[in-house]
Design a protein around this motif. Structure first.
Motif, PDB file in Angstrom:
ATOM      1  N   SER A   1       0.830  -1.202   0.000  1.00 41.67           N
ATOM      2  CA  SER A   1       0.000   0.000   0.000  1.00 41.67           C
ATOM      3  C   SER A   1       0.868   1.257   0.000  1.00 41.67           C
ATOM      4  O   SER A   1       0.519   2.251  -0.638  1.00 41.67           O
TER       5      SER A   1
ATOM      6  N   ARG B   1       0.692   4.098  -2.817  1.00 37.18           N
ATOM      7  CA  ARG B   1       0.480   5.494  -2.411  1.00 37.18           C
ATOM      8  C   ARG B   1       1.566   6.379  -3.013  1.00 37.18           C
ATOM      9  O   ARG B   1       1.281   7.459  -3.527  1.00 37.18           O
TER      10      ARG B   1
ATOM     11  N   ILE C   1     -12.088  -1.644  -3.326  1.00 33.53           N
ATOM     12  CA  ILE C   1     -11.901  -2.595  -2.227  1.00 33.53           C
ATOM     13  C   ILE C   1     -12.821  -3.799  -2.405  1.00 33.53           C
ATOM     14  O   ILE C   1     -12.447  -4.933  -2.099  1.00 33.53           O
TER      15      ILE C   1
ATOM     16  N   ARG D   1      -5.647  -2.806  -0.714  1.00 35.60           N
ATOM     17  CA  ARG D   1      -6.545  -1.685  -1.040  1.00 35.60           C
ATOM     18  C   ARG D   1      -7.206  -1.101   0.202  1.00 35.60           C
ATOM     19  O   ARG D   1      -7.384   0.104   0.311  1.00 35.60           O
ATOM     20  N   ALA D   2      -7.559  -1.949   1.147  1.00 34.03           N
ATOM     21  CA  ALA D   2      -8.172  -1.458   2.381  1.00 34.03           C
ATOM     22  C   ALA D   2      -7.193  -0.593   3.169  1.00 34.03           C
ATOM     23  O   ALA D   2      -7.572   0.458   3.697  1.00 34.03           O
ATOM     24  N   LYS D   3      -5.940  -0.998   3.224  1.00 36.09           N
ATOM     25  CA  LYS D   3      -4.954  -0.200   3.954  1.00 36.09           C
ATOM     26  C   LYS D   3      -4.642   1.099   3.224  1.00 36.09           C
ATOM     27  O   LYS D   3      -4.436   2.134   3.857  1.00 36.09           O
TER      28      LYS D   3
ATOM     29  N   TRP E   1      -6.806   2.731   1.383  1.00 38.90           N
ATOM     30  CA  TRP E   1      -7.984   3.546   1.634  1.00 38.90           C
ATOM     31  C   TRP E   1      -7.951   4.117   3.058  1.00 38.90           C
ATOM     32  O   TRP E   1      -8.223   5.298   3.278  1.00 38.90           O
ATOM     33  N   GLN E   2      -7.590   3.268   4.021  1.00 36.84           N
ATOM     34  CA  GLN E   2      -7.507   3.696   5.414  1.00 36.84           C
ATOM     35  C   GLN E   2      -6.472   4.813   5.564  1.00 36.84           C
ATOM     36  O   GLN E   2      -6.705   5.794   6.258  1.00 36.84           O
ATOM     37  N   TYR E   3      -5.342   4.670   4.908  1.00 34.70           N
ATOM     38  CA  TYR E   3      -4.309   5.691   4.961  1.00 34.70           C
ATOM     39  C   TYR E   3      -4.821   7.013   4.383  1.00 34.70           C
ATOM     40  O   TYR E   3      -4.631   8.066   4.961  1.00 34.70           O
ATOM     41  N   SER E   4      -5.491   6.941   3.231  1.00 28.43           N
ATOM     42  CA  SER E   4      -5.988   8.171   2.611  1.00 28.43           C
ATOM     43  C   SER E   4      -7.028   8.850   3.495  1.00 28.43           C
ATOM     44  O   SER E   4      -7.084  10.073   3.575  1.00 28.43           O
ATOM     45  N   LYS E   5      -7.854   8.082   4.181  1.00 31.12           N
ATOM     46  CA  LYS E   5      -8.855   8.662   5.085  1.00 31.12           C
ATOM     47  C   LYS E   5      -8.191   9.307   6.296  1.00 31.12           C
ATOM     48  O   LYS E   5      -8.619  10.356   6.753  1.00 31.12           O
ATOM     49  N   SER E   6      -7.143   8.705   6.823  1.00 27.41           N
ATOM     50  CA  SER E   6      -6.466   9.290   7.985  1.00 27.41           C
ATOM     51  C   SER E   6      -5.765  10.590   7.597  1.00 27.41           C
ATOM     52  O   SER E   6      -5.743  11.541   8.371  1.00 27.41           O
TER      53      SER E   6
END
Length: 108
Positions: free
Chosen positions: A36, A40, A51, A90-92, A94-99
């Motif tokens: 990820s 990124r 996802i 993909r989940a990680k 996405w999680q990174y982009s949200k944080s």
């Protein structure tokens, strides 16, 4: 199928267990973060749709198109593990982009 076979030799058994070990390690966070981070850095993004549908497409590719179903349970396991890996990365991402978005919105 071309990607999985019934494991007959020690090398094949070891390779199969290494693949499973890699995916289990990935589930614990190590490799999915590596992938990820690479994605990124290349500017790729993840969405809820990616996802959901990329892992499904990965399973269909490995199990049906690449004939993994001919390998029985081994083919299913391989297709499932590769699909799960796709989901984790993909989940990680996405999680990174949200944080990052939450941090930036808090700075305003």
């Amino acid at each position: 199928g071309p990607y999985c076979r019934k494991m007959q030799s020690e090398a094949e058994v070891r390779y199969g267990s290494e693949l499973c070990g890699h995916v289990v390690e990935n589930a614990r966070g190590r490799w999915s973060f590596v992938y990820s981070d690479r994605w990124r850095d290349r500017g790729e993004s993840a969405s809820v749709w990616k996802i959901i549908f990329f892992p499904l497409a990965k399973f269909i590719l490995n199990y049906f198109i690449k004939l993994g179903f001919l390998d029985g349970p081994a083919g299913f396991t391989y297709a499932f593990l590769m699909s799960f890996h796709s989901f984790l990365v993909r989940a990680k991402l996405w999680q990174y982009s949200k944080s990052i978005n939450l941090r930036h919105s808090g700075e305003r």
